[in-house]
Scaffold this motif. Structure first.
Motif, PDB file in Angstrom:
ATOM      1  N   GLN A  73       0.824  -1.213   0.000  1.00 32.72           N
ATOM      2  CA  GLN A  73       0.000   0.000   0.000  1.00 32.72           C
ATOM      3  C   GLN A  73       0.859   1.264   0.000  1.00 32.72           C
ATOM      4  OE1 GLN A  73      -2.299  -0.704   3.546  1.00 32.72           O
ATOM      5  NE2 GLN A  73      -3.986  -1.673   2.424  1.00 32.72           N
ATOM      6  N   SER A  74       2.063   1.151   0.531  1.00 33.21           N
ATOM      7  CA  SER A  74       2.936   2.332   0.634  1.00 33.21           C
ATOM      8  C   SER A  74       3.264   2.915  -0.736  1.00 33.21           C
ATOM      9  CB  SER A  74       4.239   1.970   1.362  1.00 33.21           C
ATOM     10  OG  SER A  74       5.034   1.090   0.582  1.00 33.21           O
ATOM     11  N   ILE A  75       3.313   2.071  -1.762  1.00 38.10           N
ATOM     12  CA  ILE A  75       3.657   2.569  -3.104  1.00 38.10           C
ATOM     13  C   ILE A  75       2.538   3.473  -3.628  1.00 38.10           C
ATOM     14  CG2 ILE A  75       4.065   1.898  -5.509  1.00 38.10           C
ATOM     15  CD1 ILE A  75       5.602  -0.507  -4.456  1.00 38.10           C
ATOM     16  N   HIS A  76       1.284   3.056  -3.432  1.00 40.39           N
ATOM     17  CA  HIS A  76       0.168   3.904  -3.863  1.00 40.39           C
ATOM     18  C   HIS A  76       0.160   5.205  -3.075  1.00 40.39           C
ATOM     19  CE1 HIS A  76      -4.177   5.167  -3.951  1.00 40.39           C
ATOM     20  NE2 HIS A  76      -3.911   5.030  -5.237  1.00 40.39           N
ATOM     21  N   LYS A  77       0.410   5.123  -1.772  1.00 40.98           N
ATOM     22  CA  LYS A  77       0.462   6.333  -0.941  1.00 40.98           C
ATOM     23  C   LYS A  77       1.600   7.248  -1.400  1.00 40.98           C
ATOM     24  CE  LYS A  77      -1.415   4.421   3.370  1.00 40.98           C
ATOM     25  NZ  LYS A  77      -1.099   4.088   4.787  1.00 40.98           N
ATOM     26  N   GLY A  78       2.737   6.644  -1.731  1.00 37.46           N
ATOM     27  CA  GLY A  78       3.882   7.423  -2.213  1.00 37.46           C
ATOM     28  C   GLY A  78       3.564   8.133  -3.511  1.00 37.46           C
ATOM     29  N   MET A  79       2.845   7.428  -4.404  1.00 35.53           N
ATOM     30  CA  MET A  79       2.434   8.040  -5.671  1.00 35.53           C
ATOM     31  C   MET A  79       1.494   9.223  -5.424  1.00 35.53           C
ATOM     32  SD  MET A  79       3.762   6.389  -8.322  1.00 35.53           S
ATOM     33  CE  MET A  79       4.571   4.828  -8.677  1.00 35.53           C
ATOM     34  N   LEU A  80       0.542   9.049  -4.484  1.00 38.57           N
ATOM     35  CA  LEU A  80      -0.395  10.128  -4.175  1.00 38.57           C
ATOM     36  C   LEU A  80       0.334  11.319  -3.552  1.00 38.57           C
ATOM     37  CD1 LEU A  80      -3.470   8.180  -2.693  1.00 38.57           C
ATOM     38  CD2 LEU A  80      -3.286   9.268  -4.934  1.00 38.57           C
ATOM     39  N   ASN A  81       1.248  11.038  -2.641  1.00 37.04           N
ATOM     40  CA  ASN A  81       2.005  12.117  -1.996  1.00 37.04           C
ATOM     41  C   ASN A  81       2.831  12.916  -2.997  1.00 37.04           C
ATOM     42  OD1 ASN A  81       1.016  11.270   0.446  1.00 37.04           O
ATOM     43  ND2 ASN A  81       2.894  10.272   1.126  1.00 37.04           N
ATOM     44  N   SER A  82       3.315  12.209  -4.027  1.00 42.25           N
ATOM     45  CA  SER A  82       4.216  12.835  -5.006  1.00 42.25           C
ATOM     46  C   SER A  82       3.492  13.261  -6.269  1.00 42.25           C
ATOM     47  CB  SER A  82       5.326  11.838  -5.386  1.00 42.25           C
ATOM     48  OG  SER A  82       5.962  11.334  -4.252  1.00 42.25           O
ATOM     49  N   ALA A  83       2.159  13.181  -6.264  1.00 39.57           N
ATOM     50  CA  ALA A  83       1.394  13.443  -7.501  1.00 39.57           C
ATOM     51  C   ALA A  83       1.732  14.791  -8.110  1.00 39.57           C
ATOM     52  CB  ALA A  83      -0.100  13.347  -7.211  1.00 39.57           C
ATOM     53  N   GLY A  84       1.861  15.822  -7.278  1.00 34.20           N
ATOM     54  CA  GLY A  84       2.174  17.150  -7.793  1.00 34.20           C
ATOM     55  C   GLY A  84       3.479  17.178  -8.555  1.00 34.20           C
ATOM     56  N   ILE A  85       4.503  16.528  -8.003  1.00 39.16           N
ATOM     57  CA  ILE A  85       5.813  16.492  -8.661  1.00 39.16           C
ATOM     58  C   ILE A  85       5.787  15.588  -9.890  1.00 39.16           C
ATOM     59  CG2 ILE A  85       8.236  15.795  -8.373  1.00 39.16           C
ATOM     60  CD1 ILE A  85       7.967  16.583  -5.419  1.00 39.16           C
ATOM     61  N   ILE A  86       5.120  14.431  -9.767  1.00 40.02           N
ATOM     62  CA  ILE A  86       5.067  13.475 -10.881  1.00 40.02           C
ATOM     63  C   ILE A  86       4.424  14.109 -12.114  1.00 40.02           C
ATOM     64  CG2 ILE A  86       3.962  11.342 -11.694  1.00 40.02           C
ATOM     65  CD1 ILE A  86       4.365  10.230  -8.845  1.00 40.02           C
ATOM     66  N   PHE A  87       3.275  14.773 -11.923  1.00 37.80           N
ATOM     67  CA  PHE A  87       2.584  15.367 -13.074  1.00 37.80           C
ATOM     68  C   PHE A  87       3.285  16.622 -13.564  1.00 37.80           C
ATOM     69  CE2 PHE A  87      -0.836  12.646 -11.420  1.00 37.80           C
ATOM     70  CZ  PHE A  87      -1.109  11.941 -12.588  1.00 37.80           C
ATOM     71  N   TYR A  88       3.975  17.302 -12.687  1.00 40.97           N
ATOM     72  CA  TYR A  88       4.831  18.428 -13.102  1.00 40.97           C
ATOM     73  C   TYR A  88       5.914  17.915 -14.059  1.00 40.97           C
ATOM     74  CZ  TYR A  88       8.917  21.541 -12.443  1.00 40.97           C
ATOM     75  OH  TYR A  88      10.032  22.323 -12.618  1.00 40.97           O
ATOM     76  N   ILE A  89       6.542  16.795 -13.707  1.00 36.15           N
ATOM     77  CA  ILE A  89       7.581  16.204 -14.561  1.00 36.15           C
ATOM     78  C   ILE A  89       7.003  15.815 -15.922  1.00 36.15           C
ATOM     79  CG2 ILE A  89       9.098  14.183 -14.840  1.00 36.15           C
ATOM     80  CD1 ILE A  89       9.514  14.287 -11.766  1.00 36.15           C
ATOM     81  N   PHE A  90       5.818  15.193 -15.899  1.00 36.40           N
ATOM     82  CA  PHE A  90       5.188  14.778 -17.151  1.00 36.40           C
ATOM     83  C   PHE A  90       4.853  15.980 -18.044  1.00 36.40           C
ATOM     84  CE2 PHE A  90       3.706  10.543 -15.259  1.00 36.40           C
ATOM     85  CZ  PHE A  90       4.611   9.817 -16.008  1.00 36.40           C
ATOM     86  N   ILE A  91       4.271  17.028 -17.460  1.00 30.69           N
ATOM     87  CA  ILE A  91       3.848  18.192 -18.264  1.00 30.69           C
ATOM     88  C   ILE A  91       5.054  18.923 -18.845  1.00 30.69           C
ATOM     89  CG2 ILE A  91       2.756  20.470 -18.147  1.00 30.69           C
ATOM     90  CD1 ILE A  91       0.773  19.243 -16.122  1.00 30.69           C
ATOM     91  N   GLY A 320      11.553   7.939 -14.731  1.00 34.63           N
ATOM     92  CA  GLY A 320      12.008   8.939 -13.764  1.00 34.63           C
ATOM     93  C   GLY A 320      10.871   9.470 -12.912  1.00 34.63           C
ATOM     94  N   ALA A 321       9.704   9.707 -13.527  1.00 40.63           N
ATOM     95  CA  ALA A 321       8.556  10.228 -12.785  1.00 40.63           C
ATOM     96  C   ALA A 321       8.029   9.196 -11.792  1.00 40.63           C
ATOM     97  CB  ALA A 321       7.452  10.637 -13.758  1.00 40.63           C
ATOM     98  N   LEU A 322       7.943   7.935 -12.221  1.00 43.63           N
ATOM     99  CA  LEU A 322       7.439   6.896 -11.325  1.00 43.63           C
ATOM    100  C   LEU A 322       8.420   6.584 -10.201  1.00 43.63           C
ATOM    101  CD1 LEU A 322       5.706   4.418 -13.817  1.00 43.63           C
ATOM    102  CD2 LEU A 322       4.689   6.223 -12.438  1.00 43.63           C
ATOM    103  N   VAL A 323       9.706   6.743 -10.473  1.00 43.33           N
ATOM    104  CA  VAL A 323      10.714   6.546  -9.421  1.00 43.33           C
ATOM    105  C   VAL A 323      10.455   7.509  -8.262  1.00 43.33           C
ATOM    106  CG1 VAL A 323      13.160   6.958  -8.859  1.00 43.33           C
ATOM    107  CG2 VAL A 323      12.566   5.510 -10.785  1.00 43.33           C
ATOM    108  N   VAL A 324       9.986   8.718  -8.580  1.00 48.31           N
ATOM    109  CA  VAL A 324       9.673   9.703  -7.527  1.00 48.31           C
ATOM    110  C   VAL A 324       8.637   9.129  -6.566  1.00 48.31           C
ATOM    111  CG1 VAL A 324       8.625  11.954  -7.082  1.00 48.31           C
ATOM    112  CG2 VAL A 324      10.273  11.701  -8.945  1.00 48.31           C
ATOM    113  N   GLY A 325       7.574   8.530  -7.122  1.00 51.28           N
ATOM    114  CA  GLY A 325       6.522   7.956  -6.281  1.00 51.28           C
ATOM    115  C   GLY A 325       6.984   6.759  -5.491  1.00 51.28           C
ATOM    116  N   VAL A 326       7.762   5.869  -6.123  1.00 50.00           N
ATOM    117  CA  VAL A 326       8.250   4.670  -5.431  1.00 50.00           C
ATOM    118  C   VAL A 326       9.241   5.067  -4.337  1.00 50.00           C
ATOM    119  CG1 VAL A 326       9.426   2.457  -5.697  1.00 50.00           C
ATOM    120  CG2 VAL A 326       7.872   3.244  -7.484  1.00 50.00           C
TER     121      VAL A 326
END
Length: 465
Positions: A73-91, A320-326
Motif C-alpha cells: 500500500q505504501s507505493i500507492h500512498k507514495g504516488m499520491l504524496n508525489s502526484a504534484g511532482i510526478i505530473f509536473y515532470i510529465f507536463i 524517472g517520474a514513477l521513481v519519484v513515487g516509489v
C-alpha cells in the motif's frame, strides 16, 4: 574449457533495476519499523513559512510497525504524496517533447556545425556550451542522445574520434545538468521539497556552472588536439568501429528561430514569475505547456502531432517520474512507522558532532553514494530531501547548501555509472565501449567530485541561501 567460461559469464553480477532496488529498500524500511524505536521531533513554522524541526526535542512515541499489506500500500500512498511532482515532470517533459519534434534543436546543431566549417576546433566549446545550457535550463538528458548520431561521424571527418563526438553531447549535457541553475527536474524539485523559493540562489549557481563547464570543455579540447596531432593517441585506436553513414545536418529555418524566441520568452517569464510572483510547480508547468503548444503551432504541426509529441516527451520520462513515487513510498513507511525522526536523530547525532563544514561535506558524500543506486535526479530528490532539509537545520547547514549537495551528488556519476540508462544508451549509439570510456573520463570524474566538494564547502562558508 568452454563450459566454466560460460558459467562464469552467466554468473556475472548485474546491477538490479532501480525499482527492484527501491522495493528492496521499502522492505528493509518495513522491517526496521519492528526494530528501530519510534520517535518524534517537535516542529514549528518559521518566518519563511517552512516547517522546521526543533533541535533537542526528540522523544520516543508509540511504535506503529508496517503490516505485510502496508508494504504494498505504501507505493500507492507514495504516488499520491508525489502526484504534484510526478505530473509536473510529465507536463514539462511533454512540452520539451514538442520542442524536440519541431526540429529546432537539430537545426541549431546543423547551423552551428556549418558556420564553424574551417574552425572545427571551436565546434567543441560552442556545442558543449549549447548542450550544457540545455541541461542547466531545460533539464534535458535523454533528449540529447540522438545528436550523438550526428556528431560522432562529423568529428571523425574532422580528424577526431568517436570519443570526442560522444563527449560533446554526453559531457556537455551532464556538465550543465550537474551544475544546473534552472533545471526544473532537479533544482526545481529539490528546492520545492526543501521549502525554499524555486530557482533561488541563481547567481551563485551560474558561477559554479561556468567553472564546471569550462573544466569539462578544457578536458575534451585537450584530448581532441592530441588525437588530431597523432591518431595513435586515441583511447579507441585499433578498436574503434565504423560509426555508420554521416547523418544529414539540418539547417535552421525562420520558424526554428521563432521557436527559440518563444523558448527565450518562456525562460524570461519563468525567471520573473519565480522571483517576483513566487511561482511554484503549478504555474511553471502551465507556462511550459503554453510554450510547447505555441512552438507546435509555429512549427505548423497538426494538433494531433502536437499531442503525440507531448506523449512522446512524457514517455521518455515515465521511469524517472514513477521513481519519484516509489522513492516516496520509503518515506511513507518511515513516517507511518514512526521512525522517520529516529533516522533523522541518528544522522544528526553522527553528523552534528562534526564541524559544520564537514557536516555539509558529509551530506554531499551521502548524495554521491546514493546516485549509484537511484540514478533518477527527481527520484533522488524525492527520497533524500525530506531527510536532508530538516537535517541541515539541525546541523547548521543552510537548506540551499543541502540542495547544492544533492545537485552535485546526483549529477556527477551520471556519465560514469552503468546504472545511468541514458548514458549507456549514448555510448551504445556512439559505439564506444564502457570500459574505454571509463579509462578516458576517470581523471575528469575525480576532478568533478573534487570541484563538487569545494563548491559545497564554499556554499556552507558563505551561508548560501
Amino acid at each position: 574449457m568452454d563450459k566454466p567460461e560460460k558459467l562464469k559469464e552467466k554468473r556475472k553480477f548485474k546491477v538490479p533495476h532501480v525499482f527492484v532496488i527501491l522495493f528492496s529498500v521499502i522492505i528493509i524500511a518495513s522491517i526496521a519499523t519492528y526494530i528501530v524505536p519510534a520517535g518524534q521531533y517537535d516542529t514549528v513554522v518559521d518566518e519563511n513559512n517552512r516547517t522546521i524541526v526543533v533541535d533537542g526535542t526528540y522523544h520516543t512515541v508509540d511504535a506503529n510497525p508496517t503490516s505485510f499489506l502496508g508494504i504494498f500500500q505504501s507505493i500507492h500512498k507514495g504516488m499520491l504524496n508525489s502526484a504534484g511532482i510526478i505530473f509536473y515532470i510529465f507536463i514539462v517533459g511533454g512540452s520539451f517533447g514538442i520542442l524536440h519534434a519541431t526540429g529546432a534543436i537539430s537545426g541549431a546543431v546543423g547551423t552551428i556545425s556549418r558556420k564553424m566549417s574551417g574552425k572545427e576546433y571551436w565546434l567543441i566549446p560552442i556545442l558543449m556550451t549549447f548542450f550544457a545550457l540545455s541541461g542547466a535550463m531545460l533539464g534535458l538528458a535523454e533528449e540529447t542522445i540522438p545528436y550523438i548520431t550526428i556528431l560522432v561521424p562529423l568529428m571523425a571527418l574532422i580528424g577526431y574520434d568517436s570519443m570526442v563526438g560522444a563527449a560533446i553531447v554526453l559531457l556537455g549535457t551532464s556538465a550543465g545538468f550537474t551544475a544546473a541553475f534552472m533545471n526544473p527536474f532537479t533544482v526545481g524539485v529539490a528546492q520545492g521539497i526543501a521549502e525554499i523559493p524555486i530557482f533561488s540562489g541563481l547567481g551563485f549557481r551560474i558561477v559554479l556552472w561556468v567553472i564546471f563547464l569550462s573544466v569539462s570543455i578544457w578536458y575534451v579540447m585537450r584530448y581532441a588536439k592530441k588525437v588530431k596531432a597523432d591518431p595513435t593517441k586515441s583511447v579507441l585506436y585499433g578498436t574503434e568501429q565504423e560509426s555508420g553513414d554521416t547523418a544529414t545536418l539540418e539547417e535552421m529555418t525562420t520558424r526554428h528561430k521563432i521557436i527559440f524566441l518563444i523558448l527565450l520568452a518562456t525562460l524570461v517569464g519563468l525567471a520573473v514569475g519565480v522571483i517576483k510572483f513566487e511561482w511554484y510547480l503549478t504555474e511553471i508547468a502551465g507556462l511550459f505547456l503554453l510554450m510547447g503548444i505555441a512552438m507546435g503551432i509555429v512549427a505548423k504541426m497538426s494538433f494531433d502531432s502536437i499531442a503525440e509529441s507531448f506523449i512522446e516527451g512524457c514517455r521518455v520520462l515515465v521511469m524517472g517520474a514513477l521513481v519519484v513515487g516509489v522513492a516516496n513510498a520509503i518515506l511513507v513507511v518511515l513516517q507511518d512507522g514512526g521512525i522517520m525522526d529516529t533516522v533523522l536523530y541518528g544522522f544528526s547525532s553522527v553528523i552534528g558532532n562534526l564541524p559544520s563544514v564537514l557536516a555539509a561535506f558529509g551530506m554531499y558524500v551521502v548524495q554521491c553514494a546514493l546516485n549509484f543506486i537511484v540514478p533518477s535526479g527527481s527520484g533522488q530528490a524525492a527520497l533524500t530531501m525530506p531527510i536532508m532539509a530538516p537535517l541541515s537545520d539541525l546541523v547548521g547547514v543552510t537548506r540551499q547548501t543541502a540542495v547544492l549537495a544533492f545537485q552535485f551528488g546526483d549529477g556527477i556519476s551520471n556519465i560514469f555509472s552503468p546504472t545511468s540508462g541514458y548514458f549507456m544508451a549514448g555510448l551504445a549509439l556512439a559505439r564506444v565501449p564502457w570500459s574505454k570510456w571509463v579509462k578516458w573520463i576517470f581523471p575528469l570524474i575525480l576532478i568533478h567530485y573534487t570541484l563538487g566538494a569545494i563548491f559545497v564547502t564554499i556554499a556552507h562558508l558563505i551561508h548560501f541561501s
